[in-house]
Design an enzyme around this catalytic site. Sequence first.
Site, short mmCIF file in Angstrom:
data_model
loop_
_atom_site.label_atom_id
_atom_site.label_comp_id
_atom_site.label_asym_id
_atom_site.label_seq_id
_atom_site.Cartn_x
_atom_site.Cartn_y
_atom_site.Cartn_z
CB CYS A 144 -22.09 26.45 16.65
SG CYS A 144 -22.61 24.96 17.51
CG MET A 145 -28.18 28.48 16.27
SD MET A 145 -29.32 27.22 15.65
CE MET A 145 -29.63 26.28 17.16
CG HIS B 289 -17.64 26.44 19.17
ND1 HIS B 289 -18.42 27.49 19.60
CD2 HIS B 289 -18.45 25.37 19.12
CE1 HIS B 289 -19.66 27.08 19.79
NE2 HIS B 289 -19.70 25.78 19.51
CG ASP C 189 -15.42 30.47 19.92
OD1 ASP C 189 -15.92 29.98 18.90
OD2 ASP C 189 -15.84 30.22 21.06
#
Length: 360
Positions: free
Chosen positions: A247-248, A331, A333
């Site tokens: 992501c970031m 993500h 996760d």
Amino acid sequence: MTKRLLILEDGTIFEGEPFGADIDVTGEIVFNTGMTGYQESITDQSYNGQILTFTYPLIGNYGINRDDYESISPTCKGVVVSEVSRLASNWRKQMTLDAFLKIKGIPGISGIDTRALTKIIRQHGTMKATMADDGDSIQHLKDQLRATVLPTNTIEQVSTKTAYPAPGIGKNIVLVDFGLKHSILREFSKRQCNITVVPFNITAEEVLQLNPDGLMLSNGPGNPEDLPEALDMIRGVQGKIPIFGICMGHQLFSLANGAKTCKMTFGHRGFNHAVREIATGRIDFTSQNHGYAVERSSLPDTLMVTHEDINDKTVEGVKHRDFPAFSVQFHPDAAPGPHDASYLFDEFLEMIDSWRCTSK
């Protein structure tokens, strides 16, 4: 009962019922299309400073439990729903959503036409918004909203201030906290990794002094271009140890290698975004939460696109051609969302093994 107002930057006003904390707030309004997982979303630090709209019509029916936190201290500004369940029924439930938001100081508003609100955001983009009780002067609230400048130090607000360990017996991973979700820690802990979580402004020298086997760049809020120190750190570490960004972390890894990022009109926030792995054609349904994206046309020759969004062709993953380093916009996760892409954590650990063999 006192009504609560939601006032958008474009002048649109919604009226609803208050729940949660009794305070006025201003932030960037966004929407999430997930059908479940509201606890994980509200406690995801990537929503720091944002007013979070849930498009699913009923939120709160299974309450809040002790297991599904993505951070202990949520930092979203407010919660907007069509209907909030005042009762919660689930064997893991500790409290209702209303009680949780009161404790955490986050206001909510229900009875909102979230379909109409989402259409406005889709058409005009994310914008500033204010949540306030209707006893206040509407014109005064509009003037305040117009004058408000949203903070840009969102990652500094949520990143750990000091390094801390999450011990394991496996590979040594340095995990840079830009707004870390606990689920990323859990994925590495499942694989018995020995983790050191470090602040966002750590230097390359400090990373390498920890003698890591690999570097993990976490998710987080805000504009990646506001973190020049992180770009310097990535450049200083790259080629010395394997890197994995989420992501970031994906956006920062791309920027550090010469790509550009841009603000999306309304972003990707939900748990059913289909992503194609270009090399194999494999389709994964992914959890996403981002308002910025990597510009495909800006990618240097050293980076290759590995994943793309099926609907709008957004770059969802890149890999370095020369160094052991890759990143994804989504993500893997999950938490909440599907676990289709959790194999990427294994690929990162396999990359570390391969790097060890070739660098001896």
